[in-house]
Design a protein around this motif. Structure first.
Motif, mmCIF file in Angstrom:
data_model
loop_
_atom_site.group_PDB
_atom_site.id
_atom_site.type_symbol
_atom_site.label_atom_id
_atom_site.label_comp_id
_atom_site.label_asym_id
_atom_site.label_seq_id
_atom_site.Cartn_x
_atom_site.Cartn_y
_atom_site.Cartn_z
ATOM 1 N N TRP A 119 -12.620 -22.160 3.358
ATOM 2 C CA TRP A 119 -12.901 -20.158 4.086
ATOM 3 C C TRP A 119 -14.971 -20.221 3.817
ATOM 4 N N SER A 120 -15.020 -19.172 4.682
ATOM 5 C CA SER A 120 -16.092 -18.572 4.630
ATOM 6 C C SER A 120 -16.744 -18.013 2.858
ATOM 7 N N PRO A 121 -17.891 -18.411 2.508
ATOM 8 C CA PRO A 121 -17.954 -18.071 1.499
ATOM 9 C C PRO A 121 -17.914 -16.265 1.233
ATOM 10 N N SER A 122 -18.132 -15.501 2.452
ATOM 11 C CA SER A 122 -18.040 -13.505 2.041
ATOM 12 C C SER A 122 -16.662 -13.522 2.100
ATOM 13 N N CYS A 123 -16.305 -11.894 1.808
ATOM 14 C CA CYS A 123 -14.861 -11.968 2.060
ATOM 15 C C CYS A 123 -15.188 -10.418 2.054
ATOM 16 N N LEU A 124 -13.891 -9.983 2.597
ATOM 17 C CA LEU A 124 -13.529 -7.928 2.166
ATOM 18 C C LEU A 124 -13.203 -7.911 1.059
ATOM 19 N N ALA A 125 -13.030 -6.781 0.632
ATOM 20 C CA ALA A 125 -12.703 -6.091 -0.940
ATOM 21 C C ALA A 125 -13.041 -4.715 -1.328
ATOM 22 N N ALA A 126 -11.663 -4.522 -0.569
ATOM 23 C CA ALA A 126 -12.080 -2.543 -0.213
ATOM 24 C C ALA A 126 -11.407 -2.245 -1.282
ATOM 25 N N SER A 127 -11.715 -1.241 -2.103
ATOM 26 C CA SER A 127 -10.962 -0.261 -2.181
ATOM 27 C C SER A 127 -10.126 -0.165 -1.647
ATOM 28 N N CYS A 128 -8.870 0.438 -2.406
ATOM 29 C CA CYS A 128 -7.402 1.838 -1.883
ATOM 30 C C CYS A 128 -7.208 2.657 -2.514
ATOM 31 N N GLY A 129 -8.572 2.948 -3.579
ATOM 32 C CA GLY A 129 -8.472 4.737 -4.343
ATOM 33 C C GLY A 129 -7.778 5.356 -2.804
ATOM 34 N N GLY A 130 -8.643 6.285 -1.822
ATOM 35 C CA GLY A 130 -8.251 6.812 -0.807
ATOM 36 C C GLY A 130 -7.119 7.010 -0.273
ATOM 37 N N THR A 131 -6.895 5.555 0.607
ATOM 38 C CA THR A 131 -5.529 5.080 1.187
ATOM 39 C C THR A 131 -4.294 4.794 0.508
ATOM 40 N N PRO A 132 -3.034 5.650 0.866
ATOM 41 C CA PRO A 132 -1.795 5.216 -0.169
ATOM 42 C C PRO A 132 -1.769 3.465 -0.106
ATOM 43 N N PRO A 133 -1.582 2.850 -1.078
ATOM 44 C CA PRO A 133 -1.090 1.481 -0.691
ATOM 45 C C PRO A 133 -0.329 2.032 0.421
ATOM 46 N N SER A 134 1.360 2.863 0.130
ATOM 47 C CA SER A 134 1.884 2.285 1.873
ATOM 48 C C SER A 134 0.685 2.300 3.411
ATOM 49 N N ILE A 135 0.508 2.901 3.575
ATOM 50 C CA ILE A 135 -0.646 2.793 4.387
ATOM 51 C C ILE A 135 -1.717 1.500 4.862
ATOM 52 N N VAL A 136 -1.696 0.856 4.230
ATOM 53 C CA VAL A 136 -2.760 -0.532 3.965
ATOM 54 C C VAL A 136 -1.504 -1.296 4.061
ATOM 55 N N GLU A 137 -0.406 -1.831 3.440
ATOM 56 C CA GLU A 137 0.961 -2.240 3.635
ATOM 57 C C GLU A 137 1.731 -1.975 4.982
ATOM 58 N N GLU A 138 1.745 -1.385 5.066
ATOM 59 C CA GLU A 138 2.209 -0.758 7.542
ATOM 60 C C GLU A 138 0.871 -1.667 7.946
ATOM 61 N N TYR A 139 -0.753 -0.935 7.671
ATOM 62 C CA TYR A 139 -1.198 -2.211 8.296
ATOM 63 C C TYR A 139 -1.339 -3.304 8.833
ATOM 64 N N ILE A 140 -1.158 -4.009 7.215
ATOM 65 C CA ILE A 140 -0.451 -5.521 7.026
ATOM 66 C C ILE A 140 0.236 -6.049 7.946
ATOM 67 N N GLU A 141 1.683 -5.192 7.687
ATOM 68 C CA GLU A 141 2.717 -5.826 8.120
ATOM 69 C C GLU A 141 2.628 -5.653 9.646
ATOM 70 N N ASN A 142 1.852 -5.029 10.485
ATOM 71 C CA ASN A 142 2.137 -4.551 11.520
ATOM 72 C C ASN A 142 1.093 -6.197 12.158
ATOM 73 N N GLN A 143 -0.126 -6.891 11.243
ATOM 74 C CA GLN A 143 -0.797 -7.454 12.009
ATOM 75 C C GLN A 143 0.076 -8.475 12.786
ATOM 76 N N LYS A 144 -0.614 -8.660 13.821
ATOM 77 C CA LYS A 144 -0.053 -10.215 14.780
ATOM 78 C C LYS A 144 0.330 -11.602 13.898
ATOM 79 N N ARG A 145 0.374 -12.196 14.111
ATOM 80 C CA ARG A 145 0.753 -13.282 12.940
ATOM 81 C C ARG A 145 0.568 -14.793 14.968
ATOM 82 N N PRO A 146 0.489 -16.008 14.456
ATOM 83 C CA PRO A 146 0.447 -16.710 15.345
ATOM 84 C C PRO A 146 2.153 -17.391 15.488
ATOM 85 N N ASP A 147 1.554 -17.737 16.923
ATOM 86 C CA ASP A 147 3.330 -18.293 17.189
ATOM 87 C C ASP A 147 3.257 -19.905 17.250
#
Length: 147
Positions: A119-147
């Motif tokens: 891993w890189s020594p850095s990372c993203l850590a974003a609060s989901c306080g303003g976004t409904p968790p279902s929207i974040v989940e949907e965004y992540i579910e729709n990410q493309k996986r490698p073949d």
């Protein structure tokens, strides 16, 4: 039965968790990238990383809500209790997964010039306080996986 549970206005929210002395709803969207931004991950590695992440979250009393990734990053939306410091959880997630992925996929990982680090020594850590968790989940579910 207490007055709240009988009230018609009181609808239990599954995202709200209750402890002995606190009611909480802490969500974070965490993303990691490999050292030097290389395209390291295979689908098999991502499945193993997901299993490792679930185990680490369980150890902290946290919940991995969703998991997805691509060749060069992973997304981890997590729910965590208020007695867990998010940086401590993140360091454990990165440390344990790096050690196990390096051990189990060593020849593959070592072919990339990252000094033996996953891993890189850095990372993203974003609060989901303003976004409904279902929207974040949907965004992540729709990410493309490698073949």
């Amino acid at each position: 039965m207490n007055a709240r549970s009988r009230s018609p206005r009181w609808e239990p929210d599954p995202d709200v968790r209750r402890g002995r002395t606190v009611v909480h709803c802490l969500h974070a969207h965490v993303a990691f990238t490999p050292r030097d931004g290389r395209n390291v991950f295979t689908d098999e590695m991502l499945h193993r990383c997901e299993a490792i992440t679930i185990e680490v979250c369980d150890d902290f009393g946290a919940v991995l809500v969703e998991f997805n990734g691509d060749h060069d990053h992973v997304h981890l939306p997590v729910r965590y209790p208020p007695d867990v410091a998010l940086p401590v959880l993140i360091n454990s997630l990165k440390g344990v997964s790096a050690r196990l992925l390096g051990k189990e996929f060593g020849p593959h990982v070592r072919q990339y010039p990252q000094g033996g680090h996953v891993w890189s020594p850095s990372c993203l850590a974003a609060s989901c306080g303003g976004t409904p968790p279902s929207i974040v989940e949907e965004y992540i579910e729709n990410q493309k996986r490698p073949d």
